[in-house]
Design an enzyme around this catalytic site. Structure first.
Site, PDB file in Angstrom:
ATOM      1  N   GLY A  10       0.724  -1.325   0.077  1.00 56.35           N
ATOM      2  CA  GLY A  10      -0.044  -0.253  -0.034  1.00 56.35           C
ATOM      3  C   GLY A  10       0.678   1.281  -0.036  1.00 56.35           C
ATOM      4  O   GLY A  10       2.063   1.247  -0.340  1.00 56.35           O
ATOM      5  N   ALA A  26       4.385   5.236   5.302  1.00 58.57           N
ATOM      6  CA  ALA A  26       5.366   5.088   5.774  1.00 58.57           C
ATOM      7  C   ALA A  26       5.735   3.589   6.039  1.00 58.57           C
ATOM      8  O   ALA A  26       7.026   3.045   6.009  1.00 58.57           O
ATOM      9  CB  ALA A  26       5.623   5.713   7.457  1.00 58.57           C
ATOM     10  N   ILE A  27       4.668   2.666   6.440  1.00 63.39           N
ATOM     11  CA  ILE A  27       5.092   1.302   6.539  1.00 63.39           C
ATOM     12  C   ILE A  27       5.703   0.594   5.264  1.00 63.39           C
ATOM     13  O   ILE A  27       6.693  -0.179   5.166  1.00 63.39           O
ATOM     14  CB  ILE A  27       4.147   0.408   7.290  1.00 63.39           C
ATOM     15  CG1 ILE A  27       3.745   0.881   8.707  1.00 63.39           C
ATOM     16  CG2 ILE A  27       4.338  -1.015   7.320  1.00 63.39           C
ATOM     17  CD1 ILE A  27       2.870   0.485   9.506  1.00 63.39           C
ATOM     18  N   GLU A  64      -1.746  -2.844  -6.281  1.00 63.20           N
ATOM     19  CA  GLU A  64      -2.896  -1.990  -6.535  1.00 63.20           C
ATOM     20  C   GLU A  64      -2.252  -0.739  -6.695  1.00 63.20           C
ATOM     21  O   GLU A  64      -2.203  -0.053  -7.675  1.00 63.20           O
ATOM     22  CB  GLU A  64      -3.800  -2.083  -5.195  1.00 63.20           C
ATOM     23  CG  GLU A  64      -4.928  -1.019  -5.259  1.00 63.20           C
ATOM     24  CD  GLU A  64      -5.557  -0.837  -3.888  1.00 63.20           C
ATOM     25  OE1 GLU A  64      -6.038  -2.072  -3.473  1.00 63.20           O
ATOM     26  OE2 GLU A  64      -5.718   0.110  -3.365  1.00 63.20           O
ATOM     27  N   GLY A  79      -8.278  -2.332  -1.221  1.00 57.55           N
ATOM     28  CA  GLY A  79      -8.153  -3.723  -1.884  1.00 57.55           C
ATOM     29  C   GLY A  79      -7.840  -4.352  -0.918  1.00 57.55           C
ATOM     30  O   GLY A  79      -7.129  -5.813  -1.238  1.00 57.55           O
TER      31      GLY A  79
HETATM   32  N1  COA Z   1      -7.876   4.261  17.915  1.00 52.67           N
HETATM   33  C1  COA Z   1      -7.891   5.599  17.962  1.00 52.67           C
HETATM   34  N2  COA Z   1      -7.285   6.189  16.662  1.00 52.67           N
HETATM   35  C2  COA Z   1      -6.825   5.449  15.785  1.00 52.67           C
HETATM   36  C3  COA Z   1      -6.449   4.265  15.902  1.00 52.67           C
HETATM   37  C4  COA Z   1      -7.121   3.645  16.864  1.00 52.67           C
HETATM   38  N3  COA Z   1      -6.871   2.231  16.926  1.00 52.67           N
HETATM   39  N4  COA Z   1      -5.627   3.810  14.904  1.00 52.67           N
HETATM   40  C5  COA Z   1      -5.529   4.929  14.092  1.00 52.67           C
HETATM   41  N5  COA Z   1      -6.170   6.187  14.528  1.00 52.67           N
HETATM   42  C6  COA Z   1      -6.017   7.275  14.276  1.00 52.67           C
HETATM   43  C7  COA Z   1      -4.664   7.809  14.235  1.00 52.67           C
HETATM   44  O1  COA Z   1      -4.087   8.381  15.467  1.00 52.67           O
HETATM   45  C8  COA Z   1      -4.544   8.614  13.198  1.00 52.67           C
HETATM   46  O2  COA Z   1      -5.111  10.171  13.492  1.00 52.67           O
HETATM   47  P1  COA Z   1      -4.380  11.503  13.075  1.00 52.67           P
HETATM   48  O3  COA Z   1      -4.503  11.293  11.733  1.00 52.67           O
HETATM   49  O4  COA Z   1      -5.265  12.266  14.070  1.00 52.67           O
HETATM   50  O5  COA Z   1      -3.215  11.220  13.771  1.00 52.67           O
HETATM   51  C9  COA Z   1      -5.540   8.233  12.092  1.00 52.67           C
HETATM   52  O6  COA Z   1      -6.221   7.385  12.693  1.00 52.67           O
HETATM   53  C10 COA Z   1      -4.966   7.445  10.832  1.00 52.67           C
HETATM   54  O7  COA Z   1      -4.110   6.371  11.533  1.00 52.67           O
HETATM   55  P2  COA Z   1      -2.758   5.907  10.712  1.00 52.67           P
HETATM   56  O8  COA Z   1      -2.251   4.702  11.287  1.00 52.67           O
HETATM   57  O9  COA Z   1      -1.681   7.033  10.709  1.00 52.67           O
HETATM   58  O10 COA Z   1      -3.221   5.897   9.265  1.00 52.67           O
HETATM   59  P3  COA Z   1      -2.586   5.480   7.866  1.00 52.67           P
HETATM   60  O11 COA Z   1      -2.624   6.847   7.091  1.00 52.67           O
HETATM   61  O12 COA Z   1      -1.185   4.785   8.086  1.00 52.67           O
HETATM   62  O13 COA Z   1      -3.491   4.376   7.262  1.00 52.67           O
HETATM   63  C11 COA Z   1      -5.229   2.771   7.417  1.00 52.67           C
HETATM   64  C12 COA Z   1      -3.973   3.260   7.855  1.00 52.67           C
HETATM   65  C13 COA Z   1      -5.360   1.431   7.847  1.00 52.67           C
HETATM   66  C14 COA Z   1      -6.256   3.865   7.826  1.00 52.67           C
HETATM   67  C15 COA Z   1      -4.984   2.699   5.744  1.00 52.67           C
HETATM   68  O14 COA Z   1      -4.021   1.872   5.571  1.00 52.67           O
HETATM   69  C16 COA Z   1      -6.202   2.362   5.073  1.00 52.67           C
HETATM   70  O15 COA Z   1      -7.277   3.122   4.935  1.00 52.67           O
HETATM   71  N6  COA Z   1      -6.439   1.074   4.843  1.00 52.67           N
HETATM   72  C17 COA Z   1      -7.616   0.305   4.217  1.00 52.67           C
HETATM   73  C18 COA Z   1      -7.402   0.334   2.683  1.00 52.67           C
HETATM   74  C19 COA Z   1      -6.458  -0.587   2.283  1.00 52.67           C
HETATM   75  O16 COA Z   1      -5.803  -1.296   3.203  1.00 52.67           O
HETATM   76  N7  COA Z   1      -6.159  -0.836   1.074  1.00 52.67           N
HETATM   77  C20 COA Z   1      -4.957  -1.678   0.719  1.00 52.67           C
HETATM   78  C21 COA Z   1      -4.467  -1.278  -0.514  1.00 52.67           C
HETATM   79  S1  COA Z   1      -3.647   0.244  -0.818  1.00 52.67           S
END
Ligand code: COA
Length: 435
Positions: free
Chosen positions: A218, A221-222, A241, A339
């Protein structure tokens, strides 16, 4: 005699304002192109001419750049129907104006094809035509091509700066009704900073990846940290994707060469690209990169044809059974399923395939564990426990596939942040052990 495509091109040239006034009617369903290929000029023209329109519905996923059509003044004129939220669309969703239509990413083209969201007007951004009159959808094929293929009317921003990318990624000028010429840089998405936590997660993921694997990663940073930890791997391939700068660097270094791929060998297969100007220039007329519709790249049965497939995605929260919330924080819709499930299912069906969900052990600057006894009330389960395979944090690897609920809970506790392990231990004791 059929018209020369250059003549057709000139006849279709209009301004952005003319395109919306001539091409769109009240009551129409519109589909906007995606992410960094979103049609920003048409969004602005729709906003400027809003008085002409009522009862429009607008479908899209990510919209990078200024989303004029999502401004509050548009509320009397259109309803956004979205399948993925980001910064532009979350406020409207929180105000209950923006509507959300859940489905897996690979199913989006079928929304148009099967009439769940019939497309009156597809509004896309494409490259300049080649010598045969074909424009490339460039960095966003995904659902965009399917929208254009199924639309009654196609409006295209033809942008000189959209890279020309091959694959099944073209539309002929004769299939476009209104052409708006543009010469503007694409929106760039910078690489997020990689900290110690991401590097530790990257190392743990890299330990699960063998030479010759085909990867899906995806954005964020990870995934970038994972790629940095794969610098000494050999013969990696890409079927993904999302394609980003990190993959470009690994292609340039030769670590990714696609030589061991069992499907589309030596090609990088993608459906959606976002990153820097350097990335967009690298992709232009690059024969190694091929873009296909998302119902190809993300079809679990296609993904599964890549032996040694490894998918790496992220999540918001996981409970002790392995139920995964990736798109909502409690009741609040945050993004979409994208995805994630497509790749979880496809990768684990592949010969020697695995799927990884990689995430920091805590959220909110360490205040909250992402591994919880129960998901927050109202949370959406994006990935069900039956589909989950490996889970990775900075503290280690939990392999959930083939494990009992009790074993899963123990494995997840062991990769949680140490501050939260006593809380998880207590929950495990209450649930799985007799007094
Ligand atoms: N409880 C409360 N808040 C949480 C939380 C939890 N368990 N986990 C995350 N958050 C908050 C974070 O603090 C952050 O808030 P901020 O923006 O105010 O700092 C926000 O939610 C985003 O979290 P973060 O982990 O930094 O998001 P990310 O940008 O790394 O995205 C997903 C992670 C999971 C949201 C993202 O990967 C996603 O939408 N995945 C679904 C779609 C997918 O997997 N597609 C696959 C192909 S690309």
């Amino acid at each position: 005699m059929a018209k020369d495509w250059k003549t057709s091109y000139k006849e279709r040239l209009v301004t952005a304002n003319e395109a919306v006034v001539k091409g769109i009617k009240s009551g129409n369903n519109l589909v906007f192109g995606h992410a960094a290929a979103a049609p920003i000029r048409i969004s602005k023209a729709l906003y400027d001419n809003r008085e002409y329109f009522k009862d429009l519905k607008v479908f899209h996923m990510l919209f990078f750049g200024t989303a004029w059509h999502l401004r509050p003044e548009m509320k009397d004129h259109l309803t956004p129907v979205l399948n993925f939220l980001e910064g532009n669309s979350r406020p409207g969703f929180d105000e209950k104006w923006v509507q959300f239509m859940p489905c897996h990413f690979h199913q989006v083209p079928d929304l148009f094809r099967l009439g769940y969201f019939p497309v009156d007007v597809a509004i896309v951004q494409v490259s300049e035509p080649d010598e045969n009159g074909y424009c490339s959808f460039g960095i966003s094929n995904d659902y965009t091509k399917a929208a254009a293929d199924n639309a009654k009317v196609v409006i295209a921003e033809v942008n000189k700066q959209m890279p020309y990318i091959g694959g099944d990624n073209f539309i002929h000028v004769s299939d476009i009704d209104y052409i708006v010429e543009v010469d503007e840089p694409l929106i760039e998405i910078p690489c997020p900073p990689i900290g110690e936590t991401e590097m530790a997660i990257g190392k743990n993921c890299a330990a699960l990846i063998n030479d010759g694997a085909t990867l899906q990663l995806g954005i964020g940073a990870i995934p970038d940290a994972v790629l940095q930890c794969l610098k000494n791997h050999k013969d990696l391939g890409i079927h993904t994707e999302m394609f980003t700068d990190g993959v470009m660097h690994m292609l340039k270094s030769g670590v990714i060469n696609g030589k061991k791929k069992t499907l589309n060998p030596e090609k990088v297969i993608t459906t959606l690209i976002s990153g820097s100007k350097e990335l967009y220039e690298f992709l232009d007329h690059n024969p190694t990169i091929e873009a296909y519709p998302v119902d190809y790249t993300n079809d679990p049965f296609i993904i599964a044809q890549n032996d040694n497939m490894v998918s790496i995605n992220s999540c918001i929260e996981v409970d002790l059974m392995g139920q995964v919330a990736s798109e909502s924080i409690g009741h609040r819709q945050f993004s979409g399923s994208g995805g994630q499930v497509d790749y979880l299912r496809g990768a684990t069906r592949a010969k020697n395939g695995i799927s990884i969900l990689a995430f920091p052990s805590t959220a909110k600057k360490g205040a909250e564990s992402r591994i919880q006894p129960l998901l927050k009330e109202g949370a959406t389960v994006t990935s069900m426990r039956n589909d989950v395979d490996y889970m990775v944090t900075e503290y280690g690897i939990a392999h959930l596939r083939g494990k009992t609920l009790k074993e899963r809970a123990e494995a997840l506790k062991n990769i949680a942040h140490p501050n939260f392990r006593p809380m998880l231990e207590k929950a495990i004791k209450e649930r799985f052990y007799k007094e």
